[in-house]
Enzyme design. Structure first.
Site, PDB file in Angstrom:
ATOM      1  N   CYS A 116      93.749 -16.019 -49.174  1.00  0.00           N
ATOM      2  CA  CYS A 116      92.672 -15.044 -48.211  1.00  0.00           C
ATOM      3  C   CYS A 116      92.954 -15.402 -46.751  1.00  0.00           C
ATOM      4  O   CYS A 116      92.457 -14.550 -46.227  1.00  0.00           O
ATOM      5  CB  CYS A 116      91.555 -15.534 -48.809  1.00  0.00           C
ATOM      6  SG  CYS A 116      91.131 -14.612 -50.368  1.00  0.00           S
ATOM      7  N   HIS A 263      86.655 -12.732 -43.692  1.00  0.00           N
ATOM      8  CA  HIS A 263      87.445 -12.288 -44.601  1.00  0.00           C
ATOM      9  C   HIS A 263      86.236 -11.797 -45.837  1.00  0.00           C
ATOM     10  O   HIS A 263      85.450 -12.326 -45.996  1.00  0.00           O
ATOM     11  CB  HIS A 263      88.129 -13.631 -45.243  1.00  0.00           C
ATOM     12  CG  HIS A 263      88.636 -13.507 -46.885  1.00  0.00           C
ATOM     13  ND1 HIS A 263      89.302 -12.292 -47.097  1.00  0.00           N
ATOM     14  CD2 HIS A 263      88.303 -14.023 -47.836  1.00  0.00           C
ATOM     15  CE1 HIS A 263      89.358 -12.365 -48.348  1.00  0.00           C
ATOM     16  NE2 HIS A 263      88.994 -13.349 -48.936  1.00  0.00           N
ATOM     17  N   ASN A 293      87.751  -7.375 -52.539  1.00  0.00           N
ATOM     18  CA  ASN A 293      88.515  -8.594 -51.928  1.00  0.00           C
ATOM     19  C   ASN A 293      89.941  -8.157 -51.862  1.00  0.00           C
ATOM     20  O   ASN A 293      90.615  -8.129 -52.948  1.00  0.00           O
ATOM     21  CB  ASN A 293      87.965  -9.702 -52.386  1.00  0.00           C
ATOM     22  CG  ASN A 293      88.822 -10.863 -51.982  1.00  0.00           C
ATOM     23  OD1 ASN A 293      89.685 -10.914 -50.873  1.00  0.00           O
ATOM     24  ND2 ASN A 293      88.449 -12.238 -52.247  1.00  0.00           N
TER      25      ASN A 293
HETATM   26  N1  ACO Z   1      79.954  -8.433 -65.135  1.00  0.00           N
HETATM   27  C1  ACO Z   1      78.904  -8.685 -65.965  1.00  0.00           C
HETATM   28  N2  ACO Z   1      78.697  -9.939 -65.975  1.00  0.00           N
HETATM   29  C2  ACO Z   1      79.581 -11.127 -65.639  1.00  0.00           C
HETATM   30  C3  ACO Z   1      80.621 -10.534 -64.899  1.00  0.00           C
HETATM   31  C4  ACO Z   1      80.739  -9.128 -64.476  1.00  0.00           C
HETATM   32  N3  ACO Z   1      81.882  -8.808 -63.744  1.00  0.00           N
HETATM   33  N4  ACO Z   1      81.256 -11.710 -64.307  1.00  0.00           N
HETATM   34  C5  ACO Z   1      80.800 -12.871 -64.948  1.00  0.00           C
HETATM   35  N5  ACO Z   1      79.709 -12.224 -65.716  1.00  0.00           N
HETATM   36  C6  ACO Z   1      78.998 -13.060 -66.225  1.00  0.00           C
HETATM   37  C7  ACO Z   1      79.166 -14.556 -66.912  1.00  0.00           C
HETATM   38  O1  ACO Z   1      79.951 -14.411 -67.856  1.00  0.00           O
HETATM   39  C8  ACO Z   1      78.101 -15.400 -66.793  1.00  0.00           C
HETATM   40  O2  ACO Z   1      77.411 -15.049 -67.918  1.00  0.00           O
HETATM   41  P1  ACO Z   1      76.692 -16.591 -68.662  1.00  0.00           P
HETATM   42  O3  ACO Z   1      75.537 -17.133 -67.688  1.00  0.00           O
HETATM   43  O4  ACO Z   1      76.053 -15.784 -69.933  1.00  0.00           O
HETATM   44  O5  ACO Z   1      77.837 -17.474 -69.038  1.00  0.00           O
HETATM   45  C9  ACO Z   1      77.087 -14.836 -65.518  1.00  0.00           C
HETATM   46  O6  ACO Z   1      77.830 -13.407 -65.295  1.00  0.00           O
HETATM   47  C10 ACO Z   1      77.192 -15.732 -64.245  1.00  0.00           C
HETATM   48  O7  ACO Z   1      78.690 -15.883 -64.084  1.00  0.00           O
HETATM   49  P2  ACO Z   1      79.162 -16.698 -62.729  1.00  0.00           P
HETATM   50  O8  ACO Z   1      80.650 -16.894 -62.819  1.00  0.00           O
HETATM   51  O9  ACO Z   1      78.483 -18.049 -62.853  1.00  0.00           O
HETATM   52  O10 ACO Z   1      78.565 -15.577 -61.489  1.00  0.00           O
HETATM   53  P3  ACO Z   1      78.441 -16.068 -60.044  1.00  0.00           P
HETATM   54  O11 ACO Z   1      76.881 -16.024 -59.844  1.00  0.00           O
HETATM   55  O12 ACO Z   1      79.076 -17.284 -59.598  1.00  0.00           O
HETATM   56  O13 ACO Z   1      79.193 -14.846 -59.351  1.00  0.00           O
HETATM   57  C11 ACO Z   1      81.423 -14.540 -58.180  1.00  0.00           C
HETATM   58  C12 ACO Z   1      80.693 -14.626 -59.521  1.00  0.00           C
HETATM   59  C13 ACO Z   1      80.963 -13.145 -57.832  1.00  0.00           C
HETATM   60  C14 ACO Z   1      82.787 -14.622 -58.431  1.00  0.00           C
HETATM   61  C15 ACO Z   1      80.932 -15.800 -57.135  1.00  0.00           C
HETATM   62  O14 ACO Z   1      81.070 -16.876 -57.778  1.00  0.00           O
HETATM   63  C16 ACO Z   1      81.671 -15.747 -55.815  1.00  0.00           C
HETATM   64  O15 ACO Z   1      81.741 -14.779 -55.079  1.00  0.00           O
HETATM   65  N6  ACO Z   1      82.523 -16.780 -55.462  1.00  0.00           N
HETATM   66  C17 ACO Z   1      83.406 -16.836 -54.228  1.00  0.00           C
HETATM   67  C18 ACO Z   1      84.559 -15.956 -54.384  1.00  0.00           C
HETATM   68  C19 ACO Z   1      85.435 -16.491 -53.154  1.00  0.00           C
HETATM   69  O16 ACO Z   1      84.928 -16.708 -52.082  1.00  0.00           O
HETATM   70  N7  ACO Z   1      86.413 -16.484 -53.392  1.00  0.00           N
HETATM   71  C20 ACO Z   1      87.384 -16.931 -52.095  1.00  0.00           C
HETATM   72  C21 ACO Z   1      88.423 -15.712 -51.624  1.00  0.00           C
HETATM   73  S1  ACO Z   1      89.341 -15.213 -53.014  1.00  0.00           S
HETATM   74  C22 ACO Z   1      91.124 -15.715 -52.783  1.00  0.00           C
HETATM   75  O17 ACO Z   1      91.402 -16.552 -51.842  1.00  0.00           O
HETATM   76  C23 ACO Z   1      92.263 -15.140 -53.772  1.00  0.00           C
END
Ligand code: ACO
Length: 336
Positions: A116, A263, A293
């Site tokens: 990223c 980003h 992303n």
């Molecule tokens: N649809 C429905 N439910 C989902 C989905 C989906 N697509 N994905 C996960 N869930 C569920 C999970 O199973 C979990 O269910 P549970 O509570 O029953 O176990 C619940 O939703 C919560 O999941 P989390 O993973 O804890 O969700 P979170 O609130 O953390 O959101 C996200 C996930 C959007 C990925 C967030 O953590 C995020 O944006 N993180 C940062 C990403 C980032 O900055 N990346 C850096 C750049 S990427 C790179 O460098 C390649």
């Protein structure tokens, strides 16, 4: 003699195929509401394989536009820098493919693997080559074909819904205008968190025969893994640090920012940064709603769109910042 470098051309290309959050339901248990609430993403572009688009060819399409807008031809380009985490081949990288596809002279081609923050790193490398006088015009590309390597199932939904395909390109050129162009770049890494956001294999640490020999249907090591909340927490801290570091190095304040291009990892991260720096909506550009992303392509696509929409003016202070897998992060400060 030291030269300045400035962006003279910008371009982007995204595949035509739009995949909405509702479209994702054909592969996984998810909802438009979940994806929008957590990430701000409404839709993304995923390559339709029938079009033949790939990481290099998308980069080439963006590059043609950038070179043209710079008022240059491919013969004027001295060097290629190509940032991606999704090259067409394990090796060689995308840069040489661009050199071939654009039928360019035998200029050097360098691939940057910083996910990223790949475009931030690439711009910084290009800036150094220009400031030392080694090159005059450098083509910098960020391109990703994520859709080819995402797990389209409920198991993979936490990662798969976030990523989109696309490419952006910039031409960085030598300039003698004082106080304009790239003012600074700051780059960082913290490799102890490599495994928090990664793709394990195939790679030499986990090669294909090993994966096949294990014959484990639950093995998903060839799909990206992300510890989402952990990454999120680090992202908001590092984004802020990189921006402050860049401003301080130039004796500038947050009030001096005319346009911040973060980003596009998650709209919630961008909003957090916007609030922290007390920036008005006109001073931050986001397009994650439409593209998801796009990793190394995200900053350059957003910069190009902001410029096309007339949101970047001569003399503006433009701040680019990114954080991602590695972890790696950084910022580039530009006086437009
Ligand atoms: N649809 C429905 N439910 C989902 C989905 C989906 N697509 N994905 C996960 N869930 C569920 C999970 O199973 C979990 O269910 P549970 O509570 O029953 O176990 C619940 O939703 C919560 O999941 P989390 O993973 O804890 O969700 P979170 O609130 O953390 O959101 C996200 C996930 C959007 C990925 C967030 O953590 C995020 O944006 N993180 C940062 C990403 C980032 O900055 N990346 C850096 C750049 S990427 C790179 O460098 C390649």
């Amino acid at each position: 003699m030291m030269y300045n470098s400035k962006i003279t051309g910008l371009g982007y290309y995204v595949p035509e195929n739009v995949v909405t959050n509702n479209d994702l339901k054909q592969w996984m248990d998810t909802s438009d509401e979940w994806v929008q609430e957590r990430t701000g993403i409404k839709e993304r572009r995923w390559i339709d394989p029938a079009t033949g688009d790939n990481t290099s060819s998308m980069g080439v399409k963006a590059a043609r536009i950038a070179i043209d807008r710079a008022g240059l031809t491919k013969e004027d380009i001295d060097f290629i820098i190509f940032a991606t985490l999704s090259p067409d081949m394990y090796f060689p990288g995308g840069g040489v493919r661009v050199q071939d596809m654009l039928d360019m002279p035998t200029v050097g081609a360098l691939d940057v693997r910083n996910q990223c923050s790949g475009f931030i790193y690439s711009l910084s490398v290009a800036d150094q080559f220009i400031k030392t006088g080694m090159y005059k015009n450098i083509l910098v590309i960020g391109s990703e074909n994520h859709s080819g390597g995402l797990e389209r199932s409920t198991r993979g939904r936490g990662v798969t819904v976030i990523f989109g395909d696309g490419a952006g390109a910039a031409v960085l050129s030598r300039s003698s205008e004082k106080g304009k162009g790239i003012l600074s770049s700051h780059l960082h890494s913290e490799g102890k968190y490599a495994r928090e956001l990664m793709l394990d294999g195939p790679a030499t640490g986990r090669w294909v025969p090993e994966i096949l020999a294990e014959n484990n249907p639950d093995d998903v090591s060839y799909y990206p893994y992300m510890n989402g909340q952990f990454v999120f927490k680090h992202a908001v801290v590092r984004f802020s640090e990189a921006i402050i570091e860049g401003l301080q190095a130039n004796g500038l304040q947050k009030e001096d920012i005319d346009m911040l291009i973060p980003h596009q990892a998650n709209l919630r991260i961008s909003q957090f940064i916007q609030k922290k720096f007390q920036l008005s909506d006109d001073c931050v550009y986001n397009n994650i709603m439409r593209y998801g992303n796009t990793t190394a392509a995200s900053v350059i696509i957003a910069l190009t769109e902001a410029w096309e929409e007339g949101k970047i003016h001569d003399g503006d202070l433009v701040v680019l910042a990114a954080f991602g897998s590695g972890f790696t992060w950084g910022s580039v400060i530009i006086r437009w």
